[in-house]
Design an enzyme around this catalytic site. Structure first.
Site, PDB file in Angstrom:
ATOM      1  N   LYS A 114       8.927   9.558  -7.798  1.00  8.78           N
ATOM      2  CA  LYS A 114       9.098   8.105  -7.895  1.00  8.78           C
ATOM      3  C   LYS A 114      10.428   7.879  -8.609  1.00  8.78           C
ATOM      4  CE  LYS A 114       7.585   3.757  -7.723  1.00  8.78           C
ATOM      5  NZ  LYS A 114       7.119   3.057  -6.515  1.00  8.78           N
ATOM      6  N   GLY A 135       0.780  -1.227   0.000  1.00 11.62           N
ATOM      7  CA  GLY A 135       0.000   0.000   0.000  1.00 11.62           C
ATOM      8  C   GLY A 135       0.813   1.278   0.000  1.00 11.62           C
ATOM      9  N   LYS A 136       2.077   1.210  -0.455  1.00 13.28           N
ATOM     10  CA  LYS A 136       2.925   2.412  -0.433  1.00 13.28           C
ATOM     11  C   LYS A 136       2.346   3.542  -1.278  1.00 13.28           C
ATOM     12  CE  LYS A 136       6.843   0.808  -1.875  1.00 13.28           C
ATOM     13  NZ  LYS A 136       6.369  -0.563  -2.124  1.00 13.28           N
ATOM     14  N   THR A 137       1.852   3.204  -2.464  1.00  9.19           N
ATOM     15  CA  THR A 137       1.348   4.259  -3.346  1.00  9.19           C
ATOM     16  C   THR A 137       0.102   4.906  -2.765  1.00  9.19           C
ATOM     17  OG1 THR A 137       2.294   3.172  -5.290  1.00  9.19           O
ATOM     18  CG2 THR A 137       0.528   4.763  -5.679  1.00  9.19           C
ATOM     19  N   PRO A 146      -7.770   1.507   5.045  1.00  9.54           N
ATOM     20  CA  PRO A 146      -8.477   0.274   4.698  1.00  9.54           C
ATOM     21  C   PRO A 146      -8.028  -0.298   3.356  1.00  9.54           C
ATOM     22  CG  PRO A 146      -9.871   2.172   4.274  1.00  9.54           C
ATOM     23  CD  PRO A 146      -8.636   2.695   4.956  1.00  9.54           C
ATOM     24  N   GLU A 182       8.680   8.141  -3.058  1.00  8.97           N
ATOM     25  CA  GLU A 182       8.184   6.771  -2.899  1.00  8.97           C
ATOM     26  C   GLU A 182       9.190   5.771  -3.453  1.00  8.97           C
ATOM     27  OE1 GLU A 182       4.762   3.647  -4.379  1.00  8.97           O
ATOM     28  OE2 GLU A 182       4.471   5.790  -4.795  1.00  8.97           O
ATOM     29  N   GLY A 183       9.667   4.886  -2.602  1.00 11.96           N
ATOM     30  CA  GLY A 183      10.616   3.876  -3.010  1.00 11.96           C
ATOM     31  C   GLY A 183       9.958   2.709  -3.726  1.00 11.96           C
ATOM     32  N   ASP A 208       2.686   4.110 -10.956  1.00 10.38           N
ATOM     33  CA  ASP A 208       2.265   4.531  -9.622  1.00 10.38           C
ATOM     34  C   ASP A 208       1.918   6.015  -9.573  1.00 10.38           C
ATOM     35  OD1 ASP A 208       2.644   1.959  -8.725  1.00 10.38           O
ATOM     36  OD2 ASP A 208       4.598   2.345  -7.825  1.00 10.38           O
TER      37      ASP A 208
END
Length: 234
Positions: free
Chosen positions: A37, A14-16, A202, A111-112, A50
C-alpha cells in the site's frame, strides 16, 4: 515476481477486499504474496488501515508493507501537503518493489488510493506512472451501480492512452438485490471498456471470517485471478 496494480473507478468501491481476495487465493495456491500500500490516507499513526484489513481477511501468510501515511482522508498529494509530511514519489515505490522482489516474493499486489489518476504528489505523479515504471498490468475495481460505465470507460481510455495493460475489472461490492442498472452493468462493463469482467464479489464481504472470505473469493473471481468464477453469458 508477478506484479499487479489494483486501482478503482473511485473511492469505496471495494479495492481492499479485492486485493485481499487475490492475495488469499494466491497464498492458498502456495505463492509467497506481498501486498504493498504505497499511500494510506485518512488514518492516524498506529491506527489500523487497509493493510490490517488485508491481513485479517487473507491471513498472516500474506505479507504487507506501507510506505506513507497521512492523517486526512484526501488524495495523497493534498494530504501530504497539508500534513507537512514528505510526499510519496514513484521512485520510492519502485525502490520498495525491488526490495520485495529481492526478498523472494512470487506475487506483489500494489493497492492504489482511489482512482488511477489520483495524484501522489504535487509533481503530478499518479498510480498510472507507477504501473508504467513497473510494467505491471492494472486490475480495475468497479462500483456496481449507475454511473460506473462512464468512470470505467474513462479509466480504460486513460490506460490505453498510456500504453498500459488493462487486465480487466472486478465489481467489488455487488448488492444482494441488484437494481436494473446493477444487473445490466455486468454485461455492459466489458463492452464499454474493452476489458473482461474478471469477477463479482458481494457487498459486505469485508465482514466475513477468513474461511468464508476465501470460499467467497474463490467463487467470485475468475481463474485468471485464482478463482473459479465464470462470467455470465451476454
Amino acid at each position: 515476481m508477478r506484479t499487479m496494480i489494483v486501482s478503482g473507478t473511485g473511492t469505496d468501491v471495494g479495492k481492499t477486499v479485492v486485493t485481499a481476495a487475490v492475495a488469499a487465493l494466491a497464498a492458498e495456491a502456495g505463492d509467497r504474496v506481498v501486498v504493498l500500500k504505497p499511500a494510506q490516507t485518512g488514518i492516524g499513526p498506529g491506527e489500523p488501515g487497509d493493510l490490517a484489513e488485508v491481513t485479517r481477511l487473507a491471513g498472516p501468510h500474506v505479507a504487507t508493507r506501507e510506505l506513507a501515511r497521512y492523517p486526512e482522508p484526501l488524495a495523497p498529494a493534498t494530504a501530504a501537503r497539508r500534513s507537512g509530511l514528505p510526499p510519496l514519489r514513484v521512485a520510492d515505490i519502485t525502490t520498495a518493489v525491488a526490495e520485495i522482489e529481492a526478498a523472494g516474493a512470487d506475487l506483489l499486489v500494489v493497492e492504489g488510493a482511489g482512482g488511477l489518476l489520483v495524484r501522489l504528489n504535487d509533481d503530478g505523479e499518479t498510480l498510472a506512472d507507477v504501473a508504467a515504471a513497473l510494467g505491471a498490468p492494472v486490475l480495475v475495481v468497479a462500483s456496481a451501480g449507475l454511473g460506473v460505465l462512464n468512470t470505467a470507460a474513462l479509466t480504460a481510455e486513460a490506460l490505453a492512452g498510456r500504453g498500459l495493460t488493462h487486465l480487466g475489472q472486478v465489481v467489488g461490492a455487488y448488492p444482494e438485490e441488484p437494481d436494473l442498472a446493477e444487473r445490466t452493468n455486468l454485461a455492459d462493463l466489458p463492452a464499454v471498456t474493452g476489458a473482461p469482467l474478471l469477477g463479482v464479489l458481494p457487498g459486505g464481504l469485508g465482514d466475513a471470517d477468513p474461511r468464508r472470505f476465501l470460499t467467497t473469493a474463490r467463487c467470485g473471481l475468475h481463474p485468471v485471478l485464482g478463482g473459479q468464477w465464470v462470467p455470465p453469458l451476454p
